[in-house]
Design an enzyme around this catalytic site. Sequence first.
Site, mmCIF file in Angstrom:
data_model
loop_
_atom_site.group_PDB
_atom_site.id
_atom_site.type_symbol
_atom_site.label_atom_id
_atom_site.label_comp_id
_atom_site.label_asym_id
_atom_site.label_seq_id
_atom_site.Cartn_x
_atom_site.Cartn_y
_atom_site.Cartn_z
ATOM 1 N N ARG A 1 0.821 -1.216 0.000
ATOM 2 C CA ARG A 1 0.000 0.000 0.000
ATOM 3 C C ARG A 1 0.852 1.262 0.000
ATOM 4 N NH1 ARG A 1 -4.604 -2.256 4.078
ATOM 5 N NH2 ARG A 1 -6.006 -3.038 2.460
ATOM 6 N N LYS B 1 -17.839 -18.508 1.736
ATOM 7 C CA LYS B 1 -19.289 -18.489 1.971
ATOM 8 C C LYS B 1 -20.104 -17.756 0.919
ATOM 9 C CE LYS B 1 -19.362 -18.980 6.926
ATOM 10 N NZ LYS B 1 -19.547 -18.272 8.193
ATOM 11 N N GLY C 1 -8.764 -10.221 -0.184
ATOM 12 C CA GLY C 1 -7.601 -10.486 0.658
ATOM 13 C C GLY C 1 -6.947 -11.821 0.361
ATOM 14 N N GLY D 1 -12.882 -4.711 0.714
ATOM 15 C CA GLY D 1 -14.319 -4.405 0.780
ATOM 16 C C GLY D 1 -14.768 -3.481 -0.336
HETATM 17 P P1 ADP Z 1 -11.276 -13.342 -0.535
HETATM 18 O O1 ADP Z 1 -10.585 -12.893 0.733
HETATM 19 O O2 ADP Z 1 -10.301 -13.433 -1.680
HETATM 20 O O3 ADP Z 1 -12.496 -12.528 -0.858
HETATM 21 P P2 ADP Z 1 -12.721 -15.400 0.893
HETATM 22 O O4 ADP Z 1 -12.315 -14.786 2.186
HETATM 23 O O5 ADP Z 1 -14.140 -15.337 0.502
HETATM 24 O O6 ADP Z 1 -11.774 -14.854 -0.299
HETATM 25 O O7 ADP Z 1 -12.392 -16.956 0.916
HETATM 26 C C1 ADP Z 1 -11.094 -17.470 1.140
HETATM 27 C C2 ADP Z 1 -11.094 -18.634 2.089
HETATM 28 O O8 ADP Z 1 -11.982 -19.650 1.645
HETATM 29 C C3 ADP Z 1 -9.716 -19.274 2.170
HETATM 30 O O9 ADP Z 1 -9.244 -19.151 3.501
HETATM 31 C C4 ADP Z 1 -9.960 -20.730 1.798
HETATM 32 O O10 ADP Z 1 -9.230 -21.649 2.581
HETATM 33 C C5 ADP Z 1 -11.441 -20.894 2.036
HETATM 34 N N1 ADP Z 1 -11.969 -22.003 1.232
HETATM 35 C C6 ADP Z 1 -11.871 -22.179 -0.092
HETATM 36 N N2 ADP Z 1 -12.446 -23.331 -0.466
HETATM 37 C C7 ADP Z 1 -12.930 -23.910 0.659
HETATM 38 C C8 ADP Z 1 -13.609 -25.159 0.934
HETATM 39 N N3 ADP Z 1 -13.920 -26.003 -0.046
HETATM 40 N N4 ADP Z 1 -13.929 -25.413 2.210
HETATM 41 C C9 ADP Z 1 -13.603 -24.563 3.201
HETATM 42 N N5 ADP Z 1 -12.976 -23.386 3.020
HETATM 43 C C10 ADP Z 1 -12.628 -23.076 1.755
HETATM 44 MG MG MG Z 2 -10.958 -13.287 2.800
#
Ligand code: ADP
Ligand code: MG
Length: 397
Positions: free
Chosen positions: A41, A198, A351, A374
């Site tokens: 950053r 999720k 992230g 976000g």
């Molecule tokens: P970002 O930060 O890029 O927006 P998220 O926070 O939504 O992404 O999701 C990332 C997390 O999802 C990672 O820590 C990863 O381990 C978890 N993840 C990915 N696939 C699965 C799965 N099949 N079951 C449980 N957790 C998962």
């Molecule tokens: Mg995340």
Amino acid sequence: MNVLRFSDLCDEGRARGRRVFIRADLNVPQDEAGNITEDTRIRASVPCIQLALAGGAAVRVTSHLGRPTEGVFRPEASLAPVAKRLSELLGRPVPLKQDWVAGVDIQPGEVVLLENCRLNKGEKKNDPVLARKMAALCDIFVHDAFGTAHRAEASTYGIAQYAKIACAGPLLAAEIDAITKALANPRRPLVAIVAGSKVSTKLTILQALAAKVDQMVVGGGIANTFLLAAGMPIGKSLAEPGLVGQARSVIEAMKARGAEVPIPTDVVVAKTFAADAPATVKAAADVAPDDLILDIGPQTARKLARQLKAAGTIVWNGPVGVFEFDAFAHGTETIARAIAESDAFSIAGGGDTLAAIAKYGIEKDVGYISTGGGAFLEMLEGKTLPALEILAQRASG
Ligand code: ADP
Ligand code: MG
């Protein structure tokens, strides 16, 4: 989105001799001793500061750091380590000023860092009294903190309302341009990867993108909920059964437009959620009641990689598996490499997505990597971010 651009003002010589106030995002992670562990950053904020200095302005820069209590100074809330790093990057001294709201004395061609703006009472609530005081410190307000653009605070919104001139810095402008290029008039096919843990945290994105993209690749826990919606077994996998109806309506909305949600045909499963859990590849139809789906399978990954290589535009948010565990990282790595090799214009943010990009070293091969977590997600949701809304309003008024 029509906003004034700081680079244009500088080109026209309008920053010369002016007091410029830059709201940057210098909120970097630190270890317990206060050492900066990751300085992306700070590096991303340098071009704006250089532009202002080259343009002959007297430059004030501020940022938030962490979540301090307003009005209470603690050493760990100080931007002192940031001032030091910034001064190394700029190759010149960057003095740090405390208690700056009443004014600081600097000359054109000089730069100062103003202590953590979240220490000021009224920052969070976008207090108009504080915002007016900050606006009075400058002739030109430059917003260059995309990571904060989804929040209306005194240093991101109020100051833009009251400053004589309010404009977007080069980083903020690049973010707007990249997201507009990817979503407003994209080269087709437009493929989105929406993955991660999720559905609930990404539901609005899924719904907003369902109206725009040609293929929506789902992965991670999100794919599990979609598998459930398609009537497939998912064992004990992370999923949100309550959102199966929503997942189905995304699939239907896509189908109605002749677009598709490719659901995994094979998966990698384990019996426990652990780095050393033995990984087994299975057809999606064969998932056992005690299985955890932790990644997409190799056949699915290969098929998605082909689609990504043929895409015109790619939007990526979310790892498709538990990429932190090497045995369950192959899907995410295959996707990352396919994006890197694709001729498509690609944009990525989030992230954990950034962590995956760094893990596979593909930074240079992604068209644009968003610095906003976000804020990036809210842009994908099709929302107008407050900080951009006020800049657009100022540009038109
Ligand atoms: P970002 O930060 O890029 O927006 P998220 O926070 O939504 O992404 O999701 C990332 C997390 O999802 C990672 O820590 C990863 O381990 C978890 N993840 C990915 N696939 C699965 C799965 N099949 N079951 C449980 N957790 C998962
Ligand atoms: Mg995340």
